[in-house]
Design an enzyme around this catalytic site. Structure first.
Site, mmCIF file in Angstrom:
data_model
loop_
_atom_site.group_PDB
_atom_site.id
_atom_site.type_symbol
_atom_site.label_atom_id
_atom_site.label_comp_id
_atom_site.label_asym_id
_atom_site.label_seq_id
_atom_site.Cartn_x
_atom_site.Cartn_y
_atom_site.Cartn_z
ATOM 1 N N CYS A 183 0.752 -1.285 -0.085
ATOM 2 C CA CYS A 183 -0.005 0.030 -0.097
ATOM 3 C C CYS A 183 0.696 1.316 0.008
ATOM 4 O O CYS A 183 2.080 1.055 0.225
ATOM 5 C CB CYS A 183 -0.984 -0.165 1.167
ATOM 6 S SG CYS A 183 -0.305 0.075 2.840
ATOM 7 N N CYS A 184 0.225 2.359 -0.390
ATOM 8 C CA CYS A 184 0.718 3.623 -0.373
ATOM 9 C C CYS A 184 1.964 3.896 -1.335
ATOM 10 O O CYS A 184 1.813 3.438 -2.589
ATOM 11 C CB CYS A 184 1.440 3.981 0.985
ATOM 12 S SG CYS A 184 1.778 5.795 1.155
ATOM 13 N N ILE A 185 3.284 4.021 -1.048
ATOM 14 C CA ILE A 185 4.306 4.156 -1.906
ATOM 15 C C ILE A 185 5.022 2.748 -2.154
ATOM 16 O O ILE A 185 5.559 2.618 -3.108
ATOM 17 C CB ILE A 185 5.453 5.311 -1.370
ATOM 18 C CG1 ILE A 185 6.397 5.444 -2.603
ATOM 19 C CG2 ILE A 185 6.006 4.703 -0.087
ATOM 20 C CD1 ILE A 185 5.842 6.217 -3.551
ATOM 21 N N PRO A 187 4.067 -0.076 -3.809
ATOM 22 C CA PRO A 187 4.016 -0.822 -4.765
ATOM 23 C C PRO A 187 5.202 -0.484 -5.657
ATOM 24 O O PRO A 187 5.129 -1.181 -6.613
ATOM 25 C CB PRO A 187 2.634 -0.320 -5.403
ATOM 26 C CG PRO A 187 1.833 0.098 -4.146
ATOM 27 C CD PRO A 187 2.957 0.360 -3.254
ATOM 28 N N THR A 246 -3.178 -0.899 -2.647
ATOM 29 C CA THR A 246 -4.290 0.154 -2.453
ATOM 30 C C THR A 246 -3.424 1.430 -2.278
ATOM 31 O O THR A 246 -2.441 1.565 -1.630
ATOM 32 C CB THR A 246 -5.135 -0.220 -1.377
ATOM 33 O OG1 THR A 246 -6.299 0.764 -1.173
ATOM 34 C CG2 THR A 246 -4.329 -0.249 0.009
#
Length: 275
Positions: A183-185, A187, A246
């Protein structure tokens, strides 16, 4: 009174069908099997939960793991019945940020494993000991630690390097066909290591500051991955690669929306462990 006695007698007779009589063997069913117990009639036996590895990158949004994201992941995994083990690399942080000022503390150094132990309440393992063979899934919270300590993305963008053990873990889980959640950065880690993977970091335009890190989508494309636009409360599932992502704090919004999006991601990861 006669009617009451008849009612009580009938209920006792019904109950006796489920309980063994003192001094007598329980009757077999017509197929020769023991009849089910009352507990079996009212629910299935508990199944062991999925074994999920959660990988942290420090403690604090600007130089480590985003704490709200880590907490939300752990809450949703707990609710989903997962067995969780927390890991972090035993390496120095890129730098230390004074979170009251948003500025680097020039004379201070910290260790990623030691800082991550704050979130794990001390129950943490060196990432070098994480192997896909021992777990059903792996999940990576965000925070700038993913871009500073687990990789060099914060400095090098599309030309970044990923920590050797992080790359190994991502590759192991992917090759084993086991799901990975980010999630967030975070990925960007999958985008760099797993070529052609589909991920989301939210929207691709800033939209008046609602998506302040929207430019990350272009960097993900430059890494050879596919970016999929999703809302903050949504999760994107790359069914082929079993990667679930996400946006979380890539969006400026209320905390409960971020919590919901992380819940959607965790739910999909756990579903994939059963396939």
């Amino acid at each position: 009174m006669a009617a009451v006695r008849i009612l009580v007698a009938s209920r006792l007779a019904a109950a006796s069908a489920f309980a063994p009589l003192p001094g007598r063997l329980r009757l077999l069913s017509p197929d020769g099997q023991m009849p089910p117990s009352r507990s079996a009639l009212h629910g299935s036996a508990p199944r062991p939960g999925a074994k999920v590895a959660v990988v942290l990158s420090g403690c604090g949004v600007y130089d480590g793991t985003e704490i709200h994201e880590a907490s939300a992941i752990l809450v949703h995994l707990s609710r989903g019945g997962a067995e969780v083990q927390i890991f972090a690399p035993d390496i120095p942080q890129m730098h230390v940020i004074d979170h009251t000022k948003g500025q680097p503390s020039e004379s201070e150094t910290r260790n990623v494993l030691a800082e991550s132990a704050r979130i794990a309440r001390g129950k943490i393992t060196d990432l070098a000991k994480l192997h896909a063979a021992n777990h059903d899934a792996a999940i990576f919270p965000g925070g700038f630690g993913a871009a500073k300590n687990l990789s060099t993305f914060a400095v090098d963008g599309k030309d970044c390097q990923v920590n050797r053990d992080i790359a190994r873990v991502l590759t192991e889980f992917h090759q084993a066909g086991k799901p990975i959640g980010l999630c967030c950065i975070a990925p960007v880690l999958a985008a760099k290591v797993l070529r052609g993977v589909e991920v989301t970091v939210g929207h691709e335009q800033e939209e008046g500051g609602k998506w302040p890190y929207a430019g990350t989508a272009e960097a993900i494309k430059a890494l050879g991955a596919k970016h999929c636009v999703k809302g903050v409360a949504e999760a994107h599932v790359d069914q082929k690669n079993k990667v679930v992502t996400t946006p979380a704090f890539m969006c400026e919004t209320a905390l409960h929306h971020i919590h919901d999006g992380i819940g959607a991601m965790v739910k999909k990861v756990l579903e994939l462990t059963r396939k």
